[in-house]
Design a protein around this motif. Structure first.
Motif, short mmCIF file in Angstrom:
data_model
loop_
_atom_site.label_atom_id
_atom_site.label_comp_id
_atom_site.label_asym_id
_atom_site.label_seq_id
_atom_site.Cartn_x
_atom_site.Cartn_y
_atom_site.Cartn_z
N ASN A 249 3.26 5.74 2.12
CA ASN A 249 1.97 5.09 2.27
C ASN A 249 0.91 5.92 1.54
O ASN A 249 0.82 7.13 1.75
CB ASN A 249 1.63 4.95 3.76
CG ASN A 249 0.33 4.22 3.98
OD1 ASN A 249 -0.75 4.76 3.78
ND2 ASN A 249 0.43 2.97 4.39
N ASP B 112 0.82 -1.21 0.00
CA ASP B 112 0.00 0.00 0.00
C ASP B 112 0.86 1.26 0.00
O ASP B 112 0.44 2.30 0.51
CB ASP B 112 -0.97 -0.01 1.18
CG ASP B 112 -0.27 -0.14 2.51
OD1 ASP B 112 0.98 -0.21 2.53
OD2 ASP B 112 -0.96 -0.17 3.54
N ALA B 113 2.04 1.17 -0.58
CA ALA B 113 2.93 2.32 -0.66
C ALA B 113 3.35 2.57 -2.10
O ALA B 113 3.48 1.63 -2.90
CB ALA B 113 4.17 2.09 0.21
N GLU C 180 7.64 5.33 4.39
CA GLU C 180 8.13 4.09 4.98
C GLU C 180 9.65 4.07 4.87
O GLU C 180 10.34 3.45 5.65
CB GLU C 180 7.50 2.90 4.27
CG GLU C 180 5.99 2.90 4.45
CD GLU C 180 5.29 1.74 3.78
OE1 GLU C 180 5.96 0.94 3.10
OE2 GLU C 180 4.06 1.65 3.93
#
Ligand code: FES
Length: 103
Positions: free
Chosen positions: A72, A60-61, A79
């Motif tokens: 993200n 999800d990044a 991240e």
């Protein structure tokens, strides 16, 4: 105050697992589709302004295509490296229209 504007048609949005660039009212947006759910982020990476919408998704990044900083798509928090972030624009779908709040 919210300023909802039409970013693109739903049929023009990226498919699941893809990102794309879009622009509305001079605001460049990275549009990401994670498992069918769209997110809209500031398109410009805070490192050296790399175009996130030309990058790719890992989970999800979104990964910046220039030097692989990773954000993200829901929170905008990095991240890698930690403590960095990009703006995330509220997004909603109405019929065939993808709307974002660019305020
Ligand atoms: S410009 Fe995005 S990681 Fe360098």
């Amino acid at each position: 105050m919210a300023k909802w504007v039409r970013l693109c048609g739903l049929s023009e949005a990226p498919a699941a697992g893809q990102v794309a660039e879009a622009e509305v009212e001079g605001v460049a947006v990275c549009l990401a589709n994670v498992n069918g759910e769209l997110s809209a982020l500031d398109n410009f990476c805070p490192h050296r302004q790399g175009p996130l919408g030309q990058g790719w998704l890992e989970g999800d990044a979104v990964v910046c295509p220039w030097h692989s900083w990773t954000f993200n798509v829901k929170t905008g928090l990095a991240e890698y490296p930690v403590h960095e972030r990009v703006d995330v624009f509220p997004l909603r779908v109405e019929g065939d229209h993808v709307l974002v709040d660019i305020e």
